[in-house]
Design a protein around this motif. Structure first.
Motif, short mmCIF file in Angstrom:
data_model
loop_
_atom_site.label_atom_id
_atom_site.label_comp_id
_atom_site.label_asym_id
_atom_site.label_seq_id
_atom_site.Cartn_x
_atom_site.Cartn_y
_atom_site.Cartn_z
N LEU A 249 24.48 11.90 -42.36
CA LEU A 249 25.41 12.96 -41.99
C LEU A 249 24.71 14.32 -41.93
N PHE A 250 23.72 14.50 -42.80
CA PHE A 250 22.93 15.74 -42.80
C PHE A 250 22.30 15.95 -41.42
N LEU A 251 21.76 14.86 -40.85
CA LEU A 251 21.13 14.95 -39.53
C LEU A 251 22.16 15.12 -38.42
N GLU A 252 23.21 14.30 -38.48
CA GLU A 252 24.19 14.26 -37.38
C GLU A 252 25.04 15.52 -37.30
N HIS A 253 25.43 16.03 -38.46
CA HIS A 253 26.38 17.14 -38.48
C HIS A 253 25.74 18.47 -38.88
N VAL A 254 25.20 18.51 -40.10
CA VAL A 254 24.76 19.78 -40.69
C VAL A 254 23.59 20.36 -39.90
N MET A 255 22.53 19.55 -39.73
CA MET A 255 21.34 20.05 -39.04
C MET A 255 21.65 20.43 -37.60
N ALA A 256 22.54 19.65 -36.96
CA ALA A 256 22.85 19.90 -35.56
C ALA A 256 23.55 21.24 -35.36
N GLN A 257 24.20 21.76 -36.42
CA GLN A 257 24.93 23.03 -36.31
C GLN A 257 24.08 24.24 -36.69
N ALA A 258 23.02 24.04 -37.45
CA ALA A 258 22.21 25.17 -37.91
C ALA A 258 21.40 25.74 -36.73
N PRO A 259 21.08 27.03 -36.78
CA PRO A 259 20.46 27.69 -35.62
C PRO A 259 19.13 27.05 -35.20
N GLY A 260 19.11 26.47 -34.00
CA GLY A 260 17.88 25.92 -33.43
C GLY A 260 17.55 24.51 -33.85
N TYR A 261 18.34 23.92 -34.76
CA TYR A 261 17.96 22.61 -35.28
C TYR A 261 18.13 21.48 -34.26
N LYS A 262 19.05 21.66 -33.32
CA LYS A 262 19.23 20.62 -32.30
C LYS A 262 17.91 20.40 -31.56
#
Length: 611
Positions: A249-262
């Protein structure tokens, strides 16, 4: 309580991994390393650093990553970047890399709230599950935590965590309190810290009988994921399934929303790991490979993480308010000014010290420019390390709430359920990591900071991460264990030496122990270790000496008061340290006497040589 990732989940690659670039995006600095296969072994060859760019004005973490990799390009002569793309796989001896991997704690890391039914049972189990997954736990809610329903709802609403982990109840037990907690979460309708358009990730890992009711209550309001119960029966914890769900979930949701993480996720050839989870993996690897009991610490700008493996049980805690830049004022608040000043070997007035600490918080990337500034920063580090270990001991405990069978002999021992698993007399190795320890101007400074903060008992080996590459190696171990192990052994771990510390307190100058040290060349040193003394002997890397000590009748070296001990000890870049300051360590109360004692100790080990 393992931090490891099952081999079935490890990524597979159809090309050899001979050239690897890895980054760790920290709260202050993004660190990149290049690992290359040289002959049959992997070595760390070049490294680069750049400021992390997750905050304004950049708000794109990949800027810092590309800048750090560009530094490696410049130093190595290898072309790695094509504009803003990483060239993979490698084309020839001077172009591209086979894989890019990364860890991250930028943007405050993974911030979680956990819930349980009984605070010191399922609440603590949930906390251990979240901490082991690399999270910062910002609150623990429980049915019996003393807060009224509206206070719990308000707390959930205002904290804005990245994720919630819900636990509670053993399988087949009552469901009332678990469902009640789900209703509080639903009523709060919490919004995530990043990204207002997506649902907050929530892992339910409680009583399986309550799954249907929890789903009915929460699946419309949250991104609900069900995991196996973390406390299926009272006598056993099952933390790994919840940890893996948290990581996904950290990868799918949290990281995807943080600036530039996508963009960062797309660049990486393997899942990005939270920095603490990666460090935990490599710590576990060391402990298992060497059959050791160890304590590891990663002291950063915002947080201090402590890891321990005792009798093969892994634990991690994070002290979210203890760090050396962003959180440095919190260290002052929690330790108190007197506790910091006791480690400063010169007279300084309180206001000057407060101002220096506040300046560091305002300008977190600055480094000490004078010897006095360095001594103050290392004094603060001692307190941050000490407080983080106290916090760790309180959470790294046996399971609470279980009945224990007792024998007659147990009546004479403190074997209450919930006893801390951290036993300093069983400790074999302390591993230090983080800027203040890895980048100390001289290795003796790192060694004494850890000895002063942790007060090791008996015989303890100390080491540091040479240039802070444990996170990189932790994530690398999930895709190529040989590469991670090779680099760890040859380039990462720097053994400082062994500390021998008799347990007990006598009057200053009294005999603590007689000692005899037999060095590798056959030479022997015999003398008395007196109360209040520090003695440092050169004993190089890969060298061993035999230490025999006869303690005074009230002094203990791990075998009992007055019992002689003989041990083989390992050397290192600092050597063999005999610590005669007694345990517990007590500094003189009087300011001038304390400065005199510190000056004497620091001179004895040549800690801060003045030119």
């Amino acid at each position: 309580m393992s931090a490891s990732i099952p081999s079935s989940e490890k990524p597979k690659f159809d090309h050899p991994l001979n050239v690897i670039v890895a980054t760790d995006c920290g709260s202050t600095t993004t660190k990149a390393i290049l690992i290359e296969k040289v002959g049959d072994e992997y070595r760390q060859t070049f490294r680069g650093e750049a400021p992390t760019t997750v905050e304004a004005p950049f708000e794109d973490v990949t800027r810092g990553v590309l800048n750090a990799i560009a530094e490696i390009e410049e130093l190595s002569g290898r072309k790695i970047l094509n504009g803003e793309k990483i060239l993979t796989p490698s084309r020839d001896a001077k172009t591209g890399v086979d894989i890019y991997i990364s860890t991250s704690s930028a943007g405050g890391g993974l911030q979680m709230m956990v819930t349980g039914v009984v605070q010191n049972m399922t609440g603590e189990s949930a906390q251990r599950a979240a901490l082991g997954a690399g999270a910062i736990v910002i609150d623990v809610l429980a049915s019996n935590d003393g807060r009224l329903p509206h206070e719990k709802i308000e707390r959930i609403r205002t904290l804005r965590p990245d994720m919630i982990l819900m636990s509670g109840g053993t399988d087949g037990g009552a469901v009332t309190h678990v469902v009640e907690m789900a209703e509080y979460v639903a009523a709060a309708d919490p919004r995530p810290r990043f990204g207002s358009t997506y649902k907050l990730p929530l892992v339910y890992a409680g009583n399986k009988e309550a799954r249907k009711q929890v789903a009915n209550t929460l699946e419309q309001k949250t991104a609900l994921v069900i995991a196996e119960n973390i406390r299926p029966v009272l006598e056993r914890e099952n933390l790994a399934p919840a940890r893996h769900k948290i990581h996904d979930l950290f990868l799918e949701h949290v990281m995807a929303q943080a600036p530039g993480y996508k963009n960062l996720i797309e660049m990486a050839g393997a899942p990005i790991m939270p920095t603490p989870a990666a460090v935990g993996l490599i710590m576990e690897t060391i402990a298992k490979r060497e059959h050791l009991n160890l304590i590891g610490v990663d002291i950063g700008g915002a947080t201090t993480d402590v890891f321990s493996v005792f009798d093969s049980v892994f634990n991690r805690t994070v002290s979210a308010n203890l760090g050396m830049s962003y959180s440095i004022s919190n260290v002052l608040a929690e330790a108190g000014l007197a506790n910091i000043m006791r480690w400063v070997p010169f007279d300084i007035d309180e206001q000057t010290l407060r101002n220096r600490i506040k300046n560091k918080m305002v300008r977190p990337t600055t480094i000490p420019q004078t010897l006095d500034e360095l001594q103050i920063e290392q004094a603060i580090a001692r307190e941050a390390l000490r407080l983080a270990l106290i916090h760790h001991k309180s959470l790294a405990t046996g399971l609470k709430g279980i009945q224990q069978e007792r024998t007659i002999s147990d009546a004479f021992e403190q074997q209450a359920s919930g006893k801390s698993l951290v036993d300093m007399l069983k400790l074999d190795l302390i591993v230090g990591s983080g800027g203040i320890l890895s980048h100390a101007p001289r290795r003796i400074q790192s060694m004494l900071m850890m000895v002063d903060a942790y007060e090791p008992l008996g015989f303890t080996l100390l080491s540091v991460d040479s240039i802070f590459m444990m996170p990189h190696l932790g994530v690398l171990s999930t895709i190529n264990e040989k590469a991670a192990t090779d680099v760890f052994v040859r380039d990462c771990m720097v053994y400082l030496g062994t500390c021998v510390a008799p347990i007990g307190q006598l009057k200053d100058g009294e005999r603590l122990a007689d000692y005899e040290v037999t060095f590798p060349d056959g030479s022997i040193v015999k003398d008395q270790l007196k109360m209040g003394e520090l003695r440092l002997f050169p004993l190089g890397l890969n060298q061993q000496a035999k230490v025999t000590m006869q303690p005074a009748k009230t002094v203990n070296l791990g075998q009992g008061a007055g019992v002689p001990v003989s041990r083989e000890v390992q050397g290192g870049v600092v050597g063999l340290l005999l610590d005669g300051r007694g345990r517990p360590l007590q500094l003189p109360a009087d300011q001038s006497a304390r400065v005199a004692a510190l000056t004497k100790w620091f001179k004895a080990v040549d800690l801060y040589p003045r030119s």
